[in-house]
Design a protein around this motif. Structure first.
Motif, short mmCIF file in Angstrom:
data_model
loop_
_atom_site.label_atom_id
_atom_site.label_comp_id
_atom_site.label_asym_id
_atom_site.label_seq_id
_atom_site.Cartn_x
_atom_site.Cartn_y
_atom_site.Cartn_z
N UNK B 50 116.59 -23.36 -9.56
CA UNK B 50 115.68 -22.79 -10.56
C UNK B 50 115.44 -23.77 -11.69
N UNK B 55 111.92 -22.20 -12.70
CA UNK B 55 111.92 -20.73 -12.63
C UNK B 55 113.04 -20.10 -13.45
N UNK B 59 114.59 -15.67 -14.75
CA UNK B 59 115.89 -15.04 -14.57
C UNK B 59 116.68 -14.99 -15.86
N UNK B 79 105.89 -26.54 -17.06
CA UNK B 79 105.98 -25.22 -16.45
C UNK B 79 106.02 -25.40 -14.93
N UNK B 80 106.38 -24.35 -14.19
CA UNK B 80 106.45 -24.48 -12.73
C UNK B 80 105.17 -25.06 -12.14
N UNK B 81 104.01 -24.61 -12.68
CA UNK B 81 102.75 -25.09 -12.12
C UNK B 81 102.62 -26.61 -12.26
N UNK B 84 104.78 -28.38 -9.69
CA UNK B 84 104.20 -28.37 -8.35
C UNK B 84 103.13 -29.46 -8.26
N UNK B 85 102.36 -29.59 -9.35
CA UNK B 85 101.29 -30.58 -9.34
C UNK B 85 101.86 -31.99 -9.24
N UNK B 90 108.98 -25.48 -3.60
CA UNK B 90 110.23 -24.78 -3.34
C UNK B 90 110.01 -23.62 -2.39
N UNK B 92 111.83 -20.29 -1.70
CA UNK B 92 112.85 -19.51 -2.38
C UNK B 92 113.88 -18.94 -1.43
N UNK B 109 97.69 -19.60 -0.66
CA UNK B 109 98.30 -19.51 -1.99
C UNK B 109 99.19 -20.71 -2.25
N UNK B 112 97.29 -23.51 -3.70
CA UNK B 112 96.49 -23.13 -4.87
C UNK B 112 96.36 -24.26 -5.89
N UNK B 113 97.48 -24.92 -6.24
CA UNK B 113 97.41 -25.91 -7.33
C UNK B 113 96.58 -27.13 -6.95
N UNK B 115 93.70 -27.14 -5.45
CA UNK B 115 92.26 -26.88 -5.53
C UNK B 115 91.50 -27.57 -4.39
N UNK B 158 104.30 -22.50 3.60
CA UNK B 158 103.56 -22.26 2.37
C UNK B 158 103.90 -23.33 1.33
#
Lengths: 416, 255, 293
Positions: B50, B55, B59, B79-81, B84-85, B90, B92, B109, B112-113, B115, B158
């Motif tokens: 995490x 993330x 929690x 941030x998580x986004x 990822x970029x 990850x 989970x 999904x 998603x990042x 595009x 994913x």
């Protein structure tokens, strides 16, 4: 426009500190002139509480109404007051909110002789038990029998039920209704107690007039947003005249839906069902729409209106004219009449004022016919006047005030 | 440091006012390698995941010290986004697919990042599905109705949709039948061979050490042992402590 | 029969308005895990702003202006209040929306007063007659516009990345975060969509012969049974629930007026709501929650 408000409100707030417990002060003393004096009364002045919306949602109208009362007091004070005492308005801001009303009332209760006005059934409901406990005489601006029947509460003007009953009578006369040529009338009212009272007034009036029959009485729930069912019922019944015991937004819904469905009866509403802003959405649909109103307008040429205009010019020269000032002025007239009579009887305690209110006659100098307050649970006047709607939604008087036999029959039947 | 796909320096984490969950933890995943992270329940493995993926706040956890770098970029404040970029993805623990969405939508999904344009998205999906031929036939199925193994495949697939440089896998073998664990293991190897560096958290130490080049052992929020996979496999203590208690199916697969 | 068709048409038109409001509730509930009690006031704000702009701008600009204002208000509430309270638990958030509702209501009263205003609909009082049934243009416009909006929403959710991200967030927040979906932005997006739906609903709620008054916010409460009947997490459910409530109210006012003091049609949607809660708590279309394997 809001004269003296701030210091008086501040005094009210201070009083609140000491008056939160029991505010029904019974302490009384005799004045130099031998008049017995209760709370809010000295040799120099009589304090009258005004509970209305000075800063809330309907402050514009309510402040105008209050101003009408205050200039009445100013006019009387300039002529020497009531038995040498000046009338002082103690203003309590209800913000048109139940909780605020209770606070404002508590703030002034120990220090006023009576409540000259309390605005709206919501505020009256909030303080009615306090009024009873404190034996506080009060005049309410919520013109219906439900309010009128509350203990210690007086409604010094004709109620909406009277307006509707007179409306039925007027319609019958206009149509030349008789046993041979019957007139079909209907009412549209809410499902609440107010609505039931309005519908029964229409029924009683129809009962009293030969040739008039009630053919439909559709009701609406207060949350209804579509009036197709009610209008269909009216249309089905073939009613020629429909009496509206509605609130303004429902008036628009009923009249508008009827127009869309091609149903065009004569509409007669109480003064509470009409609001000038409806003229715009209902443009073109108001040719046969009439308002039965319990008192006159600023355009009337009668002594009462002349006095009001003079007082406004003298004591509130900057205030813009407003019809709400007329209503306030009438409440001022009633307050002054009550205090004058109580003083003449030598008793300015709350009991004395309550006694004076009984069978008190108030002359409104032509703005509406003289009223008699009776025992406080009776209809003060059976007079109203029919109005048509002007281009800006204003009321345009048609003819004179009249008290119909039908309205009186309704009142007698109910023991008012 | 840039030869590291993932580098974690002196990382400390706390959940609310509770005791420290990670205590000055440092580890590295060299480019192109699989690194296994082993340890008993509550050792801080999931917490580390995490902290790396961002993330923790979900929690109720927070960093009290330390730094996380992905491909030499400091992502500690992202941030998580953002992470990822930069190239971190990850899968989970417990698979955690979007149950109401179809398999195709789950995969979309994951991308998603990035595009992606339409053609691009299709191309990436083809490449990912190459590892999971089973999912090909299930594209319009709601993910919630897949079997456990299929859901695990989908979760990994994913994560791969964002074409990550570093893949975090949290307990991919958890609750799966031995046969399926084997398949998952092969997929992980496949993905690694194509160039993705992997940090693999596992209770099934045998499986993990069978494919990893390097391993760390966590206890009480600290690294208590680290070494090459071969060293760790050869260590009697490790064998008795972790391989011994590991799920039976894992232990039997190599020896 | 004509009466039935007449009432049925009006019921569907009113039901579509409820559907739009109910959809707003559902989208916010799904997208941000909050039940927003202030949504009714957003509807009211939408109507008042259209009404305020109408005299100065072409109608469509007034409508767009209202969307800008209402969406901005929704985003302000979402960002300043709710996102900060999320970790304090659902009860806190829902109570906060109640507080916001009271504040916005007070604001409306302060700016516009309690009085009744004019209509704010896109079409006037005209009608078309089809086989004895009078179809008011406002009703036709309501149905046509609602269908267009619903179709656009469907395309948005099924065909665009943002729609997918929103559904992913609704499905599993942590997993969405792990894919790099910015949850905060999704919360804001769901509130913005709900606010747009509120404005569309508001202009039809204020279409002739209805007028704008502060009680317009209460209508949102009538959409709550629609939400529960359809299922808290179902978009189709919200539409069907809205139609059911609209039809019950209008047909009920016509055929049930002689029973229960004329209040039956007011109570019936709530009775149905309780019934659904007892028999099928997740609503007619809601998901029971798909089990994870």
């Amino acid at each position: 426009m809001i004269r003296k408000t701030i210091p008086v409100l501040a005094v009210g707030a201070l009083l609140a500190l000491s008056a939160c417990g029991g505010s029904g002060s019974k302490a009384s003393a005799d004045g130099e002139d031998g008049v017995e004096m209760g709370p809010g009364v000295t040799d120099k002045e009589i304090k009258v509480g005004l509970l209305t919306d000075y800063s809330g949602p309907i402050a514009e109208a309510a402040t105008s109404g209050s101003l009408g009362m205050e200039v009445k007091f100013d006019q009387v004070n300039a002529d020497g007051g009531v038995c040498g005492r000046k009338i002082v308005a103690v203003k309590g801001d209800t913000k048109y909110d139940a909780q605020q009303t209770v606070q404002a009332y508590r703030g002034m209760a120990g220090d006023v002789a009576m409540i000259g006005e309390v605005l709206g059934s919501l505020s009256i409901d909030a303080i009615k038990t306090n009024l009873e406990r404190d034996e506080m005489p009060a005049m309410a601006i919520s013109l219906n029998t439900t309010t009128m029947l509350e203990p210690n509460v007086y409604v010094p003007l004709p109620v909406f039920e009277v307006e509707l009953a007179n409306g039925v009578s007027w319609a019958a006369e206009e149509a030349g209704a008789s046993e041979d040529k019957p007139l079909k009338v209907a009412s549209v009212t809410g499902t609440d107690d107010y609505g039931k009272a309005y519908a029964s007034a229409v029924e009683a009036a129809a009962e009293a007039i030969p040739g008039v029959e009630v053919v439909a009485e559709p009701t609406f729930a207060l949350t209804d947003k579509d009036f197709t069912a009610q209008v269909s019922e009216l249309e089905e019944s073939g009613a020629d005249v429909v009496l509206l015991g509605t609130a303004p937004s429902q008036t628009a819904g009923v009249v508008g839906t009827a127009a869309q469905l091609g149903y065009q009866p004569t509409w007669i509403s109480s003064s509470g069902a009409w609001f000038a802003s409806l003229a715009e959405p209902l443009d073109g649909l108001l040719d046969k729409f009439y308002v039965s109103g319990g008192y006159g307008t600023l355009t009337d040429d009668v002594p009462g209106i002349t006095e009001l205009k003079d007082a406004l010019a003298e004591y509130a020269p900057d205030a813009a004219p407003s019809e709400f000032q007329v209503g306030g002025w009438l409440f001022g007239e009633a307050t002054v009449a009550a205090l004058t009579k109580a003083c003449e009887d030598g008793d300015l305690t709350r009991d004395g004022i309550t006694e004076a209110l009984k069978d008190l006659t108030v002359d409104y100098k032509g703005i509406t016919p003289e009223v008699n307050l009776g025992d406080g649970d009776s209809i003060v006047s059976y007079s109203s006047r029919m109005n048509s709607i002007g281009p800006k939604g204003e009321l345009v008087p048609m003819g004179d005030f009249y008290a119909s036999d039908a309205a009186k029959a309704w009142g007698e039947a109910n023991g008012y | 440091m840039s030869d590291c796909a993932l580098a974690v320096h002196d990382l400390s984490v706390r959940y609310g006012a509770a005791a420290t969950a990670l205590d000055g933890l440092t580890l590295e995943v060299p480019r192109g390698e699989i690194v296994a992270l082993l340890g008993p329940n509550g050792a801080g493995k999931s917490t580390l995941m995490r902290a790396v993926s961002g993330l923790l706040p979900v929690h109720g956890g927070s960093l009290t010290s330390g730094r996380v770098e992905v491909l030499g970029t400091d992502v500690t404040r992202l941030r998580p986004s953002g992470r990822v970029r930069v190239g971190l993805a990850q899968a989970l623990e417990g698979r955690q697919v979007f149950p109401e969405l179809t398999v195709a939508e789950n995969l979309a999904a994951g991308g998603y990042v990035r595009r992606y344009r339409k053609a691009e998205a299709r191309e990436v999906r083809e490449r990912v599905l190459h590892h999971f031929p089973r999912l090909q036939d299930l594209m319009d199925r709601q993910a919630g109705y897949l079997s456990g193994g299929e859901q695990q495949m989908l979760a990994i697939g994913r994560a791969m949709m964002s074409q990550p440089s570093v893949l975090l896998l949290d307990e991919p073998s958890l609750g799966l039948a031995p046969k399926i664990v084997e398949t998952v293991r092969d997929v992980i190897l496949d993905i690694n061979r194509e160039g993705t560096s992997i940090l693999l958290v596992e209770q099934n130490a045998a499986m993990a050490l069978s494919i990893a080049q390097h391993g760390y052992i966590l206890e009480g929020g600290r690294v208590v042992r680290e070494g090459s996979a071969a060293e760790l496999r050869a260590d009697d203590d490790i064998v008795s402590l972790y391989l011994g208690v590991a799920p039976v199916e894992g232990a039997g697969q190599h020896g | 029969m004509t009466l039935f068709l007449q009432l049925g048409f009006q019921g569907i038109a009113l039901g579509m308005v409820y559907a739009l409001i109910a959809l707003g509730f559902v989208i916010m509930t799904k997208g941000s895990n909050t039940f927003n009690f202030a949504h009714g006031e957003f509807v009211a704000v939408g109507a008042y702003v259209v009404l305020a702009l109408m005299p100065h701008l072409p109608y469509w600009l007034a409508f767009l202006g209202s969307i800008v204002v209402t969406v901005a208000l929704a985003l302000l509430v979402e960002a300043t209040l709710l996102r900060r309270l999320l970790d304090k638990g659902l009860t806190t958030v829902v109570l906060a929306t109640l507080g916001v509702s009271i504040m916005v209501h007070a604001l409306i009263l302060m700016v516009w007063g309690v009085g009744t205003k004019g209509s704010a609909g896109p079409v006037g009082s005209g009608t078309v007659e089809v086989g004895g049934v009078v179809l008011p243009l406002s009703g036709i416009a309501t149905i046509v516009a609602s269908v267009i909006v619903l179709a656009a929403l469907l395309v948005f959710f099924r065909r665009t990345p943002y729609g997918l991200a929103l559904r992913a967030t609704a499905s599993h927040q942590e997993a969405a975060l792990a894919q790099g979906i910015d949850i905060g932005r999704m919360f804001a997006l769901s509130w913005a969509i709900a606010a747009v739906l509120a404005v569309v609903a508001s202009i039809f709620l204020a279409s002739f012969p209805r007028v704008v008054s502060p009680s317009i916010a209460l209508v949102a409460l009538a959409a709550i049974p629609a939400v529960v009947i359809g299922g808290m997490d179902s978009l189709i459910g919200a539409v069907v629930g809205g139609l059911i409530v609209g039809l019950i109210q209008v047909l009920g006012a016509g055929y049930l007026a002689d029973y229960g003091g004329g209040k039956l049609h007011e109570v019936l949607p709530y009775v149905l709501m309780l019934l659904v809660l007892v028999v099928r708590p997740y609503g007619l279309f809601g998901s029971r929650g798909i089990e994870r394997v």
